[in-house]
Structures are given as C-alpha cells and as structure tokens.
Motif scaffolding. Structure first.
Motif, PDB file in Angstrom:
ATOM      1  N   UNK A 104      10.053  10.575 -27.512  1.00 29.15           N
ATOM      2  CA  UNK A 104      11.438  10.290 -27.991  1.00 29.15           C
ATOM      3  C   UNK A 104      12.214  11.570 -27.868  1.00 29.15           C
ATOM      4  N   UNK A 105      11.620  12.572 -28.590  1.00 27.04           N
ATOM      5  CA  UNK A 105      12.228  13.978 -28.341  1.00 27.04           C
ATOM      6  C   UNK A 105      12.457  14.534 -27.002  1.00 27.04           C
ATOM      7  N   UNK A 106      11.316  14.442 -26.403  1.00 26.19           N
ATOM      8  CA  UNK A 106      11.425  14.853 -24.883  1.00 26.19           C
ATOM      9  C   UNK A 106      12.690  14.206 -24.298  1.00 26.19           C
ATOM     10  N   UNK A 107      12.720  12.739 -24.333  1.00 29.68           N
ATOM     11  CA  UNK A 107      13.582  12.075 -23.744  1.00 29.68           C
ATOM     12  C   UNK A 107      15.224  12.418 -24.087  1.00 29.68           C
ATOM     13  N   UNK A 108      15.339  12.724 -25.425  1.00 31.26           N
ATOM     14  CA  UNK A 108      16.586  13.161 -25.996  1.00 31.26           C
ATOM     15  C   UNK A 108      16.791  14.331 -25.491  1.00 31.26           C
ATOM     16  N   UNK A 109      16.125  15.300 -25.168  1.00 29.00           N
ATOM     17  CA  UNK A 109      16.484  16.712 -24.601  1.00 29.00           C
ATOM     18  C   UNK A 109      16.507  16.826 -23.082  1.00 29.00           C
TER      19      UNK A 109
END
Length: 179
Positions: A104-109
């Motif tokens: 999710x962190x990779x998706x959001x950045x």
C-alpha cells in the motif's frame, strides 16, 4: 525507458494497449502505452481518498481497507477488453485481493498514478500517460510517506505521522521474565 510497457507486471489500475495496428498499415500511436482500467483504477482512487481522509495513517488505512472490504476484483474474472493486457502481481489474501501494508505504501508513492513514467527510481518521461489519481490526492499521500521528492532531493513537504505511546511493561523490564 521510452514510456511504454515492456511485459513486466504493471501497476494495478492500468492496462496496456497491445494492438500494434489499428487498421492494416496504420500504426497504433498508443501501442504498449498505459491506459486506465476502470474496475481497478476506481479502487486505487479509493485507497488514496481513504489514506488522505485518515490523515496519512497507513495502519488505519490498511485496517479500514480490510474492514470495509475495499478489494480489487478477481483478475481471473475481471479481464481487460480485447487488444489490451492487464498483468498484475496481486496475491489473494484470506478475504480478497488487496495490498499488504508495504504494498500500500508503494502504491501511494508511485508517480505512475499521476502519469509519470519512471525507471530505476528516476522519472524518465513526465506526463507520459493518463493519470488515475488527482494531483491533490497524490501529493498529499506522497508528502505523508516520502522524505525524498521525485527528483531525489529532500522533500520539504514531508509530514510523517508519529505515534506516541507508552512503553509496554516488557520494554521496561530489566531482568529476564520468570517462568
């Protein structure tokens, strides 16, 4: 590097146009370019909206995704139109298809969601394809999570979330636990 899909798994929410020609002897200008794949793109937008609404708290966002069942469609049954390819690296979890907290962190950045093409953590094509996420939501999420800006310099707008909590009894223990 040219801003076209090379065959690897792609970011969720996009599909690639695999038609080399639109008509005989007429090359397709969008061949291997990313286009939004709406059943997945709407879920990506919801993840951004939820993350920003929860004040940039990744843990609460991940928990809310699970509790509210905001999952991606099953890739085996939700297929792109003819002439297009959607190849995702989604894993089925106990309840459905959704990212891990790290995912999710990779998706959001990921700047690909605002239309930029990157290669080895460097933007090589700005405004390469149609964005899925609004610039406002992307930058709010990005500034919560990334201490580095897209050009590699320190992010002056970085606002990380700090959780303050008391140490547990175990953390204060100076001797080994009794049996």
């Amino acid at each position: 590097r040219g801003g076209r899909w090379s065959g690897a798994p792609m970011p969720v929410g996009y599909m690639a146009d695999s038609r080399a020609e639109l008509r005989p002897r007429e090359k397709n200008p969008d061949h291997r370019r990313f286009l939004p794949f709406e059943p997945y793109a709407s879920v990506v937008r919801e993840y951004y909206r939820l993350f920003v609404a929860l004040g940039g708290d990744l843990g609460r966002t991940h928990h809310s995704i699970y509790e509210n069942r905001i999952f991606f469609p099953d890739p085996a049954t939700c297929l792109p139109p003819d002439g297009f390819v959607a190849r995702y690296n989604l894993k089925r979890r106990e309840a459905g298809y959704y990212p891990s907290r790290v995912g999710l962190k990779l998706l959001l950045t990921n700047p690909i969601y605002i239309g930029h093409w990157h290669f080895h953590n460097t933007i090589v094509q700005w405004n390469n394809h149609s964005p899925i996420v609004s610039e406002d939501h992307f930058w709010q999420a990005f500034n919560y999570l990334s201490p580095v800006s897209l050009d590699g310099s320190p992010n002056p707008n970085y606002r990380s979330i700090h959780h303050n909590s008391r140490p547990t009894v175990q953390a204060r223990r100076t001797v080994e636990r009794p049996l």
